[in-house]
Design a protein around this motif. Structure first.
Motif, PDB file in Angstrom:
ATOM      1  N   ARG A 283       0.832  -1.199   0.000  1.00 53.27           N
ATOM      2  CA  ARG A 283       0.000   0.000   0.000  1.00 53.27           C
ATOM      3  C   ARG A 283       0.869   1.252   0.000  1.00 53.27           C
ATOM      4  O   ARG A 283       0.602   2.220  -0.721  1.00 53.27           O
ATOM      5  CB  ARG A 283      -0.924  -0.018   1.220  1.00 53.27           C
ATOM      6  CG  ARG A 283      -2.019   1.056   1.203  1.00 53.27           C
ATOM      7  CD  ARG A 283      -2.953   0.910   2.376  1.00 53.27           C
ATOM      8  NE  ARG A 283      -3.681  -0.360   2.330  1.00 53.27           N
ATOM      9  CZ  ARG A 283      -3.473  -1.374   3.146  1.00 53.27           C
ATOM     10  NH1 ARG A 283      -2.529  -1.286   4.095  1.00 53.27           N
ATOM     11  NH2 ARG A 283      -4.170  -2.478   3.048  1.00 53.27           N
ATOM     12  N   ASN A 284       1.941   1.217   0.770  1.00 49.77           N
ATOM     13  CA  ASN A 284       2.868   2.348   0.790  1.00 49.77           C
ATOM     14  C   ASN A 284       3.615   2.488  -0.536  1.00 49.77           C
ATOM     15  O   ASN A 284       3.853   3.594  -1.016  1.00 49.77           O
ATOM     16  CB  ASN A 284       3.883   2.174   1.931  1.00 49.77           C
ATOM     17  CG  ASN A 284       3.225   2.204   3.297  1.00 49.77           C
ATOM     18  OD1 ASN A 284       2.194   2.846   3.488  1.00 49.77           O
ATOM     19  ND2 ASN A 284       3.816   1.509   4.256  1.00 49.77           N
ATOM     20  N   SER A 285       3.976   1.352  -1.132  1.00 49.47           N
ATOM     21  CA  SER A 285       4.666   1.389  -2.417  1.00 49.47           C
ATOM     22  C   SER A 285       3.788   2.001  -3.497  1.00 49.47           C
ATOM     23  O   SER A 285       4.251   2.799  -4.323  1.00 49.47           O
ATOM     24  CB  SER A 285       5.081  -0.029  -2.835  1.00 49.47           C
ATOM     25  OG  SER A 285       6.018  -0.566  -1.927  1.00 49.47           O
ATOM     26  N   LEU A 286       2.498   1.643  -3.479  1.00 45.71           N
ATOM     27  CA  LEU A 286       1.578   2.177  -4.487  1.00 45.71           C
ATOM     28  C   LEU A 286       1.252   3.646  -4.220  1.00 45.71           C
ATOM     29  O   LEU A 286       0.937   4.388  -5.156  1.00 45.71           O
ATOM     30  CB  LEU A 286       0.294   1.345  -4.510  1.00 45.71           C
ATOM     31  CG  LEU A 286       0.447  -0.059  -5.099  1.00 45.71           C
ATOM     32  CD1 LEU A 286      -0.821  -0.865  -4.909  1.00 45.71           C
ATOM     33  CD2 LEU A 286       0.808   0.020  -6.586  1.00 45.71           C
ATOM     34  N   ALA A 287       1.332   4.057  -2.993  1.00 46.57           N
ATOM     35  CA  ALA A 287       1.148   5.478  -2.695  1.00 46.57           C
ATOM     36  C   ALA A 287       2.308   6.288  -3.259  1.00 46.57           C
ATOM     37  O   ALA A 287       2.128   7.403  -3.755  1.00 46.57           O
ATOM     38  CB  ALA A 287       1.033   5.691  -1.189  1.00 46.57           C
TER      39      ALA A 287
ATOM     40  N   PRO B 289       2.023   5.424  -7.916  1.00 45.82           N
ATOM     41  CA  PRO B 289       0.621   5.081  -8.207  1.00 45.82           C
ATOM     42  C   PRO B 289       0.448   4.232  -9.467  1.00 45.82           C
ATOM     43  O   PRO B 289      -0.536   3.509  -9.582  1.00 45.82           O
ATOM     44  CB  PRO B 289      -0.046   6.448  -8.373  1.00 45.82           C
ATOM     45  CG  PRO B 289       0.859   7.420  -7.687  1.00 45.82           C
ATOM     46  CD  PRO B 289       2.232   6.873  -7.885  1.00 45.82           C
ATOM     47  N   ARG B 290       1.365   4.329 -10.399  1.00 51.19           N
ATOM     48  CA  ARG B 290       1.273   3.536 -11.636  1.00 51.19           C
ATOM     49  C   ARG B 290       1.712   2.105 -11.363  1.00 51.19           C
ATOM     50  O   ARG B 290       2.886   1.812 -11.233  1.00 51.19           O
ATOM     51  CB  ARG B 290       2.132   4.168 -12.726  1.00 51.19           C
ATOM     52  CG  ARG B 290       1.630   5.526 -13.191  1.00 51.19           C
ATOM     53  CD  ARG B 290       2.689   6.269 -13.984  1.00 51.19           C
ATOM     54  NE  ARG B 290       3.189   5.487 -15.105  1.00 51.19           N
ATOM     55  CZ  ARG B 290       4.269   5.818 -15.805  1.00 51.19           C
ATOM     56  NH1 ARG B 290       4.973   6.905 -15.480  1.00 51.19           N
ATOM     57  NH2 ARG B 290       4.655   5.073 -16.818  1.00 51.19           N
ATOM     58  N   ARG B 291       0.733   1.237 -11.256  1.00 55.72           N
ATOM     59  CA  ARG B 291       1.033  -0.146 -10.887  1.00 55.72           C
ATOM     60  C   ARG B 291       1.926  -0.824 -11.922  1.00 55.72           C
ATOM     61  O   ARG B 291       2.777  -1.643 -11.576  1.00 55.72           O
ATOM     62  CB  ARG B 291      -0.267  -0.937 -10.716  1.00 55.72           C
ATOM     63  CG  ARG B 291      -1.126  -0.421  -9.568  1.00 55.72           C
ATOM     64  CD  ARG B 291      -2.277  -1.346  -9.257  1.00 55.72           C
ATOM     65  NE  ARG B 291      -3.054  -0.813  -8.139  1.00 55.72           N
ATOM     66  CZ  ARG B 291      -3.810  -1.545  -7.332  1.00 55.72           C
ATOM     67  NH1 ARG B 291      -3.901  -2.849  -7.518  1.00 55.72           N
ATOM     68  NH2 ARG B 291      -4.478  -0.984  -6.351  1.00 55.72           N
ATOM     69  N   GLY B 292       1.709  -0.490 -13.176  1.00 51.04           N
ATOM     70  CA  GLY B 292       2.538  -1.082 -14.218  1.00 51.04           C
ATOM     71  C   GLY B 292       4.001  -0.715 -14.064  1.00 51.04           C
ATOM     72  O   GLY B 292       4.896  -1.555 -14.243  1.00 51.04           O
TER      73      GLY B 292
END
Length: 254
Positions: free
Chosen positions: A96-100, A103-106
């Motif tokens: 969750r912190n990494s995606l914050a 934000p671009r999951r790819g």
């Protein structure tokens, strides 16, 4: 508006790659597994050659595979590296912190996969060449040189194969969200499944990831798959696992 611009600018490919490498170095399990690839390859080869004269002390069997036999053990460490590099993201809300931050999951997924593949490839190549030369120093009259037909190809292919095994575990761990689940599937599958399927259909077993990928370790591969074709088959297995992992990350909520 300025905050949004700053955040977008900060999330660059080099920055994400650097961040993923820092994660690997800072997580004891993943970095330890990466180092273990080198330690296991070199240690097993020296142990076999110094203690009993090699995996086949009488010099029988394929000479290149005899020199690169340690890859069979190092692949377990490579799988553990790929799995633990992912599983740390599912501890204490780390993903969750990494995606914050990204934000671009790819971008996050591709950068993490690239760092895992690059690290495994570099360490795998160092491990295969170091183990080859160290083992042959104790092989006596059965020693072969790097100029032996298939030897250079085998050392290089061993490094590529170890990187592919790390990516196979990487994708599967994203799919399962668990290193334990990934390892409990891959390790028995790689160690036992080829023999089980081989009893039914030897031709089919030749296209399993480990049987196909390790064809590059032979001067003359024993199955119907050639050395480079075998690596390509192993790469297709890794690509399928990566696609499944990406599907999981893209479709599931964190």
């Amino acid at each position: 508006m300025s905050t949004t611009t700053t955040t977008t600018t900060a999330v660059t490919v080099p920055a994400v790659l650097r961040s993923e490498w820092i994660k690997i170095r800072s997580v004891r399990a993943s970095f330890g597994s990466l180092v273990a690839v080198l330690v296991v390859a070199l240690g097993m080869n020296l142990l076999l050659y110094v203690s009993v004269g090699g995996p086949e002390p009488d010099g029988k069997g394929d000479p290149v595979f005899r020199a690169l036999f340690q890859t069979n053990f190092a692949q377990i460490a490579a799988i553990a590296f790929g799995a633990t590099a992912v599983s740390s993201e599912y501890l204490n809300g780390a993903l969750r912190n990494s995606l914050a931050a990204v934000p671009r999951r790819g971008l996050l997924y591709a950068a993490k996969a690239a760092v895992v593949a690059g690290a495994a490839l570099v360490v795998g190549l160092v491990a295969s060449f170091a183990a080859f030369f160290a083992g042959q120093a104790f092989a006596g009259r059965y020693a072969i040189g790097i100029g032996e037909p298939g030897a250079l190809r085998g050392c290089f292919g061993a490094g590529v194969y170890l990187a592919l095994m790390a990516l196979l575990a990487f994708g599967l761990t994203f799919l399962l969200r668990s290193a334990v689940g990934s390892l409990s599937i891959l390790v028995p599958a790689l160690l036992m499944l080829p023999f089980v399927i081989g009893d039914v259909s030897a031709g089919l077993a030749d296209y399993l990831p480990d049987r196909a990928g390790t064809a590059v370790l032979y001067q003359t591969p024993p199955g119907g798959v050639g050395p480079w074709t075998g690596l390509a088959v192993a790469a297709l297995w890794a690509a399928a696992a990566l696609a499944a992992g990406w599907w999981s990350l893209r479709r599931r909520d964190v």
